[in-house]
Every structure is written in C-alpha cells, then in structure tokens.
Design an enzyme around this catalytic site. Structure first.
Site, PDB file in Angstrom:
ATOM      1  N   GLY A 282      31.864 -31.019  -0.826  1.00  0.00           N
ATOM      2  CA  GLY A 282      32.391 -31.386  -2.294  1.00  0.00           C
ATOM      3  C   GLY A 282      31.389 -32.614  -2.692  1.00  0.00           C
ATOM      4  N   ASN A 286      29.414 -42.670  -0.371  1.00  0.00           N
ATOM      5  CA  ASN A 286      28.545 -43.482   0.157  1.00  0.00           C
ATOM      6  C   ASN A 286      28.694 -44.856  -0.777  1.00  0.00           C
ATOM      7  OD1 ASN A 286      26.820 -41.390   1.527  1.00  0.00           O
ATOM      8  ND2 ASN A 286      26.315 -40.522  -0.578  1.00  0.00           N
ATOM      9  N   HIS A 316      39.227 -39.282  -4.433  1.00  0.00           N
ATOM     10  CA  HIS A 316      39.178 -39.089  -3.013  1.00  0.00           C
ATOM     11  C   HIS A 316      38.211 -40.186  -2.662  1.00  0.00           C
ATOM     12  CE1 HIS A 316      39.031 -36.816   0.784  1.00  0.00           C
ATOM     13  NE2 HIS A 316      37.787 -37.507   0.985  1.00  0.00           N
ATOM     14  N   GLU A 317      37.040 -40.022  -3.294  1.00  0.00           N
ATOM     15  CA  GLU A 317      35.759 -40.864  -2.861  1.00  0.00           C
ATOM     16  C   GLU A 317      35.856 -42.003  -3.188  1.00  0.00           C
ATOM     17  OE1 GLU A 317      33.905 -38.967  -0.747  1.00  0.00           O
ATOM     18  OE2 GLU A 317      34.796 -37.098  -1.744  1.00  0.00           O
TER      19      GLU A 317
END
Ligand SMILES: [Zn+2]
Length: 879
Positions: A282, A286, A316-317
């Site tokens: 998904g 980074n 989420h990221e």
C-alpha cells in the site's frame, strides 16, 4: 555469475550476527552517489552505485551487505580491498581501524520486482520512472551498507540523472550541477544530510514526475513556528487523476494532529508523497518521501470509501514519521512496535481529524485480516521471535498490523487515551533517533497510566490465538433476562495452554422499534476469566445482544440464537454503522468456522445488503458474499447460488440512487461476480451496450471488469478485447487486457497463461499478478486443475530462481484447490492431500516457502469444512 545457494544463505542475515555486528561497528555517515543517467535506456540493466561509509569499529573485521551484479572496486582507509571474496550478498571487510572510511563501487541492477530501485517505463508515453522500496532489507540492492535497522547513520545522497528529470530523496535538494552533453544533459543533485536513520528508510524517486506543491505551517503556544513544504508526485499519465486538493487537505489535518498529540515537531524537514506504479504494497513510510501505490489515484469515479481508505493510509504512514522512523525497532522482532501503532493511528486520526468520522467501521473489516492470521497454523504472538530475514519478511502479516492495532486499541480503552498519548510523548522524548524494544514503550506507558502493564503485555502481546466471547443468556417466559454470563474461551495454539485475557467491552442491548431497532442499553463490562456475570442486564427484554459493541477489544464473538434470529430480519436496521459492521463480522466469522452455513450467509446478504446505507460496509459485505459462493458453499449448490447472487447484485444496482456511491459499489460487485455464471453474461452485456441505469458511468476500470467477466464465460471475442485495448492504452488497460485474456476458460488460454506465468521471468510484479488472477478465474476450474502437478514440481525452483516477493506471488496465487466431493472427508480432498504430501516430502524446504503452503492448505481445509457442513444441512447424501 553467482551461485544462488551461496547468495540465499548469506543474504539471509540472522538476528544473532547482526547483534554481534552492532556491538562491533558504529556507522556515523554515508555518502552515496548513484549514477542513473542511463536509466531511460531500456538496454542498460545496471547503474553505478558508490557508497562511502564512515564508521567506528572495535574488532578487526566485519562485512557490508550489497546485492549487485559486480563490485568494481572497494577501498578501506585508502587501501584496495580484495573484492574477489564478494559472494553476491556480502563483502568481507578485514583490516579495520578504530575509525574507518570504506568506499564500495558496485554495479547494481534496476529492479522489475518492486524491491530495491524499481524502474518502470510507461508504454503509453515512453516515460521512465524510478522509485525505491527497501523495507526490510533491500537498500543493499542500491548501495553497500550495514543492512540492519539499529545501525542508524546520517545519509547524504547524490544522484546523477537526466537534467530534465525530477529527483527527490528524503531531504531537500541543496546543490545541483548540470552537465551539457550532446547525448543528453545530466544533472547531479545533492540532498542535505538526513538526521540519524536506518538504511531501510533511505528513499529516492527520479523521473519526469508530475509535481504539485503546497505547505503546512504551525505557530505553537510556546512561540515556536514550523513550515513543512508538501509535495505530491505521480507519473505524467496519472496527473489528471491526482486530486491534489483532497490529499493536501488530509495531509495538513494529519500534521496538525500529530504535532499537537506527539509533542515532538515533525523531524524530517519536508513531506513529499509519491504515487508509483507496480508497487507491491500500500505505502511505505520513508521519512520525508512517502511512497504509495498509485491505486490510490482513482482513474474513474471514486467513492467516499476509496478516499477514506486513502486518508487512513496517509495517516498510517505519517504516524511512522515518529513511530518507526524517529524511534525504530532494534531488530525485526520489534516490527509490531511501529506497525501496530501506525495501523491504529491510521483509523484514529482519520476519524478524529478528518471528515471521515466513520473510519472505525473500516477498522472492523481490517480486523478480518487478523482473525484469519490468528487462526492459521503460522500464527504467533504479536511480539514474535524473528531469527532471520526470511522470517521477518513474512511477519508483515495480519498479526503484526491488524491484531497489534486492535490490541493497542484495547490498551487505550484499558489505560485511557490521555494516558496512552502521554506515554507516547515520553517515549519519543526519550528515544528520538534511537532504537527501541518492547520494554522501552511499556515503561513509558506504565509511568503515564500508573498501571502495571507487565501482566497485560504477557497475556496480550506474548501469547497467540483469539479469545472467543459468548453470551450465555437465560430468559423468563416474558423474554426478560434472568441471567447473563459472558463466557471466554481461549487457547494459545502455539503452546496449547489456556490464556484468559482481560477484556474491557461494551454490551449493546437492542429492541425492535417500529420497523427498526433501537439501543435500549449499553453496559460497560470488564471481562476477566472464563465466566463473567453481567447482573446489570437482568430484567432487560432486549432480544438482541451485541458483545463488544463499539469494538473495544480483539475477540471472536459468537451470537446467541435469539440474536441471530433478530439479525436475519433486521440487521440493516441497527442504528450505528459500527454496530452493523461488527455483527456482519461476527456472522462472517461464524461462516468461516462452518458454524453458519454459507447459504445462510448468502441469504442474509441478499436480504439485508439492499438496505445498507454505508458504502464501505456494503462493499465489504458484497465481497464476502462472493467468497462464500466460491469457497464455502458446497460445489453442487454454486451454479444456482451464483445466478441468484448476480441477479440480486443487478437489482441492487438498479434500485440504488442514480449517481450514488452505492450504485457504483453494486455495479462493481456485479462485474466482479458476473464471470462466475452464464447468467452474468447478459447482465454484463447490458451494461456495456448502453443499458446502464441512470447515473452510472461505465469508466475504463469498470468496462475492463465487465469484459473480463464475459471472457471468463467465453462470451466475448478476442476482437472485442482488442477494441477495448485500443480505447484504453494506459498501463492499467494493458494489465487488464492480459488478465481478461488469461481468464478465458479454454484449454488453450490456460496453457498460454501457465506458460507465461511460469517461464517468462521478464514479467513485472503487476503483470504476473494480473495473469494469475485471470488464470484462476473460477469458471476455468475444470481446465486449471491439471496444472496442480506442475505447481508442486515447480515450487522449489520458483523459490530459488525468483525474489521472495515474486516467488510468493506464484506460490500463493497458483495454489491448487478443488471443491469437496460428496462423501469425501476434507483431508482426503485431492488438493488438500497433495499439499500435505508436499509438506511431508519437503520438511527441509525454506521456512518461508513451507509457511506459504501451510497457510494455503489451512485456508483450503477451512473452506472444505464449511462445504462439508453446508452439504450436511441440506441433506446431500454422504456415502
Ligand atoms: Zn506501516
């Protein structure tokens, strides 16, 4: 050439040797130079990578990790190193001093599998794009490094690329030199040094990307200010589908939330988000350059549910910028530390800070991933033992993400959200730019909550398996409850021991009101032990009891018969979307457990789904109906049930409000199921031939799904598919064409597809997946069964010759299945027996490959047991 046996063994780093290396070397800084100037030339398969590592050492030798075609040269402290000792994965580095500078010049390979530095050339406009994906350990496919998360360092990245390209890394560009050449100018771009970070978080995107820009800023109460430049990137062909306003809005809402809640300013300078093709997952966190699959850019009309799912992933990221990137697990057994937390934050922040206030409903569907994983033979405690990398790669699973998130949600209910976030703030303050383990987090949470979490941690994080909660209810003649007990049953399948966990839950009491249902009571209960009495329920006449209402805990809830009877009539009348999602999840778990016949589940869908107003939930329910039909229903009942299902889907679509999300969701479900039955063909044809209901636009993706369904019934010609390909020459169009072609249920089509799937090693990850999806279309089952022998004969070769990602696409996607025959025991089903025979004969096969076959066999046996139970309820004779 490199011997694969040597490579796979030395590429598979173990926890123990990495711990030893961490004790002996301490990297300070990397300087990387990547010459990507030949990337647009498809015949150039490699690029030159120069990695200079400055590090301290205590021993006299170590090694660096690098997966390259060749190491051109290496020097340590100015002296040449012997590169003939390089084995394809490791370069030994003898002769260390206290302080060292190691330079490795390697010829690395452009990736086509999504691992390392991936190269994609768009057939539509011939633009070439590069992006990286390194987690867990593919940085070494781009540069030489100490590839383990606890050896953090500062990275200075320099890239030489075509001058007209956009080049991005985790930090902002600080310098640019252009060189004018007759063959095409190049630019050498240098990015600022990163804060200390792990190797798997280094990132790069390069190519003629489309760019959109904005910024987020904050003025805090303490007088500090911060400006974070925001950028969105996607390939040119997708630029018209980039809804930048929506994505920027969500991004800013997230940054504001995390800034206030985590009490640690965003640590990475800028925030770029790049949407890339042929992505294996998904998204990836980074720091400063988050990568997303471009499936999150919607080619046709999108539903609110699709935009909400994207917002959840953005959050989420973003939470990883702190949890994972700033404070990082020491080794992969701490993967859950970042993933559980980020997965939970995705839903929490979407629901708290964006317009997607119903996000917790989607979390209920997410948990089905955890229910499956926790009942597989491969289940493990959330805090897993990860001895090596192959094991690490397979623990990006439903336990680490969805179960972990669910358990942290229970911790929030148990300790209180305020204490929970106070503990998180302390954790970041103490461990910024460092490495952490479970206790580092628990100590902070204990201090903030004043609770002892050791017992909680042991029961929830260090054991495996699901608790089952069941209401044991007694009523008097008038229907009033005289006694309610919640029974807990829970065995850790890895130890065989009973593990009774503490659950803080709510019990919803529902009674009919007019045509609907209303909540007449909500009890907060601390379940502890095997039996918990609920005296507050006594006297209630509510016929429907919903355990774990509001979804506070992770447990499988069994419905009592009285409640099930109410749901059959009125499920869609439950007032809260979250409650409906929970009871749909409960009946789905019962279907998977063969406790509820699949036919009953289909009846429930056909009766209740047309009244479901919430798109995300409707989509989940319709998808499950198709799984019930294909996997759990006895085979002899499938033709009639498939016909009934597609008829219901068509009716649902036609009854939905014109132009609504619900109409589109019904239409997509119809297209997905139409290939399973001849009755689907006229319905699909009608949509393609101008018979769509008012308000439904048939965009290219839906059009392809309909053509695929028709081809799966051998009801579309090759000319028709080619005509559609002329209409849509995009990358998605090409992969859809391949899938449709492979779905034709003829011996020739299946032979062609099998040949390409198993022998064409030039296929990309996406092309391989599309071919497999076409190949396994249920209508072709009679033709595909004969490849089962080839499958088992090829498994080990796939594992040896391909990357782990590609090998798993093959091993999981092509796993042979057969329906249960009358009178057959599930274990004697030929497909199940073949899997068992392979497992027995290949006890020493790589653990990752065995795990894949074990899990697929378990899914198959579960389906066969459901078929067996379904056949028994309809009186099919068992011989
Ligand atoms: Zn994550």
């Amino acid at each position: 050439m490199v011997d694969w046996l040597t490579v796979t063994s030395t590429a598979n780093l173990t926890r123990e040797e990495c711990a030893q290396r961490a004790a002996a070397v301490e990297p300070e800084a990397y300087r990387l130079h990547l010459n990507l100037s030949t990337a647009p030339d498809a015949t150039a398969e490699t690029f030159t990578s120069t990695s200079t590592i400055v590090f301290a050492a205590t021993g006299d030798q170590t090694w660096v990790d690098v997966i390259a075609d060749e190491i051109e040269r290496a020097t340590l402290n100015g002296e040449d190193l012997d590169v003939s000792t390089y084995d394809g994965a490791r370069l030994p580095v003898p002769g260390l001093q206290e302080r060292n500078e190691l330079e490795v010049v390697a010829r690395c390979r452009f990736s086509r599998t999504g691992e390392g530095l991936h190269r994609f050339t768009d057939a539509e406009d011939e633009n070439t794009y590069l992006y990286t994906h390194f987690e867990p350990t593919d940085a070494r496919r781009m540069f030489a490094c100490f590839e383990q998360p606890d050896l953090k360092a500062r990275f200075t990245v320099r890239v030489t690329a075509p001058a007209e390209w956009v080049v991005r890394s985790g930090q902002a560009e600080v310098e640019r030199d252009e060189t004018y050449l007759a063959s095409g100018s190049t630019a050498t771009v240098t990015f600022g040094p990163t804060p200390p970070q792990s190797t798997y978080l280094v990132a790069l995107a390069a190519g003629p990307y489309h760019v959109a820009e904005d910024e987020w800023s904050v003025s805090r109460d303490d007088g500090t200010e911060q400006i974070v430049p925001l950028t969105l990137l996607c390939r040119q062909a997708m630029a018209k589908h980039l809804d930048a306003d929506d994505i920027f809005e969500v991004t800013k809402q997230g940054l504001t939330f995390f800034d206030e809640t985590f009490g640690f300013p965003y640590p990475w300078g800028k925030y770029d988000q790049v949407f890339v093709p042929e992505y294996n997952l998904g998204a990836m966190e980074n720091p400063g350059l988050v990568t997303f699959t471009e499936d999150f850019l919607h080619r046709g009309r999108s539903t609110a549910q699709q935009r909400e799912a994207r917002a959840e992933v953005i959050m989420h990221e973003m939470s990883h910028m702190w949890f994972g990137d700033l404070a990082t697990m020491r080794w992969w057994d701490g993967l859950w530390l970042k993933e559980s937390f980020a997965d939970l934050m995705g839903y929490h922040v979407a629901s708290a800070a964006t317009r997607y206030t119903d996000a917790w409903t989607a979390f209920v569907a997410r948990k089905s991933w955890a229910y499956r994983a926790d009942q597989l033979p491969s289940t493990h405690p959330i805090v897993a033992t990860i001895d090596d990398l192959e094991a690490a790669r397979q623990n990006f699973d439903g336990i680490t993400y969805a179960k972990g998130a669910s358990v942290i949600k229970q911790l929030m209910a148990y300790a209180g959200a305020d204490a929970f976030f106070a503990g998180a703030r302390e954790y970041f303050a103490r461990h910024a730019f460092g490495s952490t383990e479970l206790d580092d987090l628990l100590v902070c949470l204990e201090e903030a909550s004043g609770r002892d979490l050791q017992t909680w941690s042991r029961l929830w994080l260090q054991t495996a398996g699901i608790s089952t909660l069941r209401p044991d209810v007694t009523r008097d003649g008038s229907g009033a409850i005289t006694r309610l007990v919640v029974r807990q049953d829970s065995t850790d399948p890895t130890t065989g021991e009973q593990v009774l966990r503490p659950h803080r839950i709510r019990i919803g009491l529902y009674s009919p009101a007019g045509d609907g249902l209303e909540r007449t009571g909500l009890l907060e209960v601390d379940v502890d032990g095997a039996e918990t009495a609920v005296p507050e329920a006594v006297g209630s006449t509510a016929p429907l009891l919903v355990l774990n209402d509001d979804d506070l805990t992770f447990a499988k809830v069994q419905l009592d018969e009285g409640s099930l009877a109410v749901l059959r009539e009125r499920l869609s009348a439950l007032p809260e979307t979250l409650t409906r999602a929970l009871v749909w999840s409960d009946v789905w778990n019962a279907t998977r457990d063969a406790a509820l016949p699949a036919a009953d589940f289909l009846d429930l869908v056909i009766a209740q789904a047309p009244r479901e107003p919430e798109g995300a939930l409707l989509r989940t329910v319709l998808e499950r109906a198709l799984v019930a039909l294909r996997d759990y229903l006895p085979a002899d009942r499938r033709p009639a049930a498939a016909e009934r299902l597609v008829t219901a889907l068509d009716a649902g679509m036609r009854a939905a409000e014109p132009g609504s999300d619900l109409q589109l969701i019904w239409a997509r479900a119809l297209a997905g199921a139409a290939g399973d039955t001849p009755a689907g063909s006229p319905l699909a044809r009608a949509l393609l031939d101008g018979g769509a209901p008012e308000g439904l636009e048939i965009d290219d993706d839906l059009r392809w799904a309909l053509w695929t369904a028709l081809t799966a019934q051998d009801a579309a010609t090759t000319d028709e598919l080619e005509e559609q390909l002329r209409r849509d020459r995009s990358m998605s169009g090409r992969t859809a064409y391949v899938r449709a072609t492979a779905s034709r249920p003829t011996a020739e089509a299946k032979q062609w597809a099998w040949q390409r799937i198993t022998t064409d090693e030039k296929l990309t990850n996406d092309e391989l997946r599309s071919l497999i999806l076409g190949f396994i279309a249920p209508s072709g089952a009679a033709e595909t069964t004969r490849f089962a022998g080839d499958y088992y004969a090829s498994l080990v070769d796939w594992w040896r010759a391909r990357t782990q990602t590609m090998a798993l696409i093959l091993a999981v996607g092509l796993f042979p299945k057969q329906p249960l025959q009358a009178g057959q025991a599930p274990e004697d089903n030929p497909a199940a027996a073949a899997a068992s025979a392979w497992l027995e004969a290949n006890a020493d096969a790589p653990a990752g490959l065995r795990r894949s076959v074990l899990e697929s066999r378990d899914d198959l046996l579960r389906a066969l047991r459901a078929q067996e139970a379904g056949a028994a309820t309809t009186g099919t004779p068992r011989r």
